[in-house]
Structures are given as structure tokens and as C-alpha cells.
Write an enzyme that holds these catalytic residues in place. Structure first.
Site, PDB file in Angstrom:
ATOM      1  N   GLY A 191     -13.040  19.993  -7.460  1.00 30.59           N
ATOM      2  CA  GLY A 191     -13.802  21.013  -6.768  1.00 30.59           C
ATOM      3  C   GLY A 191     -15.138  20.461  -6.315  1.00 30.59           C
ATOM      4  O   GLY A 191     -15.310  19.252  -6.159  1.00 30.59           O
ATOM      5  N   CYS A 192     -16.099  21.338  -6.110  1.00 31.82           N
ATOM      6  CA  CYS A 192     -17.428  20.921  -5.672  1.00 31.82           C
ATOM      7  C   CYS A 192     -17.986  19.870  -6.621  1.00 31.82           C
ATOM      8  O   CYS A 192     -17.988  20.058  -7.838  1.00 31.82           O
ATOM      9  CB  CYS A 192     -18.362  22.132  -5.626  1.00 31.82           C
ATOM     10  SG  CYS A 192     -20.048  21.706  -5.179  1.00 31.82           S
ATOM     11  N   PHE A 193     -18.462  18.774  -6.067  1.00 32.93           N
ATOM     12  CA  PHE A 193     -18.866  17.655  -6.923  1.00 32.93           C
ATOM     13  C   PHE A 193     -20.184  17.872  -7.660  1.00 32.93           C
ATOM     14  O   PHE A 193     -20.492  17.142  -8.592  1.00 32.93           O
ATOM     15  CB  PHE A 193     -18.910  16.328  -6.168  1.00 32.93           C
ATOM     16  CG  PHE A 193     -19.502  16.336  -4.791  1.00 32.93           C
ATOM     17  CD1 PHE A 193     -20.550  17.183  -4.413  1.00 32.93           C
ATOM     18  CD2 PHE A 193     -19.000  15.466  -3.825  1.00 32.93           C
ATOM     19  CE1 PHE A 193     -21.087  17.158  -3.144  1.00 32.93           C
ATOM     20  CE2 PHE A 193     -19.540  15.419  -2.534  1.00 32.93           C
ATOM     21  CZ  PHE A 193     -20.586  16.283  -2.195  1.00 32.93           C
TER      22      PHE A 193
END
EC number: 1.8.4.11
Length: 199
Positions: A27-29
Site C-alpha cells: 500500500g502507501c509507502f
């Protein structure tokens, strides 16, 4: 006349610590990076893009879902302090939800997929074994959908994405999606926790 061996020469003879790297997409890093930064034995974490077919992709292009790349993190670690298996455990339990297909929380698309990019046969085997074990034990109500793929090229994300969480602690997205991951890591793995606050 033989010159005395100086400190610099002595240091040059000392073997450098054998560090290894691991690449995870979850997902979002921003949150994934922050989780791994808090692990003892982790030397650095870099947010970036991998798994696609576009050279030098930018954030906006990756976010469009048209590059094939996933947001990912490259973790450099000391295997004498923290093992690859431990990194896998943290990845599967607190860094993200491995049962969500092509999404994490509010972020939807293949660029937010769950994936492990291996750089050796050993990493590949350990990642596959971890997934098989989680599914066999029915650890989650749904099966793990994490992809295991060879690492080909990792592109560092733009500078403003690095250590993003600790520069945006009050941002609603961070508060609701990422800070709970940090709290879960501290509570579930106290022996691994290192208070780096974004090293």
C-alpha cells in the site's frame, strides 16, 4: 623504511558489515517505511517504485495505475541483528493487510498491491513458506494474496516522500492509517522496537 600503519589503513582492512536488502510493497509507502524504520537492525528504508515496466516513473504517474509499478520500500538491514524472517513477520502482521487485493484501506489500485520482491532464491523460498504457513494456519479470515516476484529494478521515490510520516504527523491520512501501525509494532514486538522517530 616501512611507514607505520595508520588508523585509516587499519580501518580499510576491517571487513564492512554484511548488510542485506529486502523490498516490500504494502500500500502507501509512507506507513510501511515508518514501520520498518523502527526495527532494530534496520539501517535504512527508502520509499520507491518497483514491479512495473516504466523507466524512472514519477509519483503522479505511478498513482494513475498505468505504470505497472507498486509503491514499495527497500529495507537495508543487518541480518546479524534482525532476520529476513522477522522482517516478513512484521510485514504480514503490522505493516499492512496481506489479504486485501490491489488495495490498502482507502487506496485502491494495483499500485497499492501486496507484494514481496526477492533478490535471492533464499528470500523467495522464505517468503513463499511464510505465506503458505499463514494460509495453512488460517491466521486471517481470508487468504493471503501477497505476490512473490523477482526484484528487477527499484526506483527511489521523490525526496519529499522519504521519511514522509514524521514530517506530516498531523495529516489526517497519517493519523488514521499509519500511526496505528507504529503503535501496533511497539505493542506487539517490544523487543524489536527502536525509537528512531524517523531515522
Amino acid at each position: 623504511m616501512v611507514a607505520p600503519v595508520g588508523l585509516a589503513a587499519q580501518a580499510a582492512k576491517s571487513p564492512a558489515p554484511a548488510l542485506e536488502t529486502a523490498v516490500f510493497a504494502g500500500g502507501c509507502f509512507w506507513g510501511v517505511e515508518a514501520v520498518f524504520e523502527h526495527l532494530k537492525g534496520v539501517r535504512s528504508v527508502v520509499s520507491g517504485y518497483t514491479g512495473g515496466n516504466v523507466v524512472n516513473p514519477g509519483y503522479d504517474y505511478v498513482s494513475s495505475g498505468r505504470t505497472g509499478h507498486a509503491e514499495a520500500v527497500r529495507v537495508t538491514f543487518d541480518p546479524k541483528v534482525v532476520s529476513y524472517e522477522t522482517l516478513l513477520t512484521v510485514f504480514f502482521t503490522v505493516a499492512h493487510d496481506p489479504t486485501e487485493l490491489n488495495r490498502q484501506g482507502p487506496d485502491i489500485g494495483t499500485q497499492y498491491r501486496s507484494a514481496i520482491y526477492f533478490s535471492s532464491a533464499d528470500q523467495q523460498q522464505k517468503a513463499a513458506a511464510a505465506i503458505a504457513q499463514l494460509n495453512a494456519a488460517k491466521t486471517y479470515r481470508k487468504p493471503v494474496v501477497t505476490q512473490v516476484a523477482p526484484l528487477e529494478k527499484f526506483y527511489d521515490a521523490e525526496r519529499y516522500h522519504q521519511n514522509y510520516l514524521y514530517s506530516h504527523m498531523d495529516q489526517p491520512y497519517i493519523v488514521y492509517n499509519d500511526l496505528p501501525k507504529i503503535d501496533a509494532l511497539r505493542k506487539r514486538f517490544p523487543s524489536l522496537w527502536e525509537d528512531t522517530s524517523g531515522k
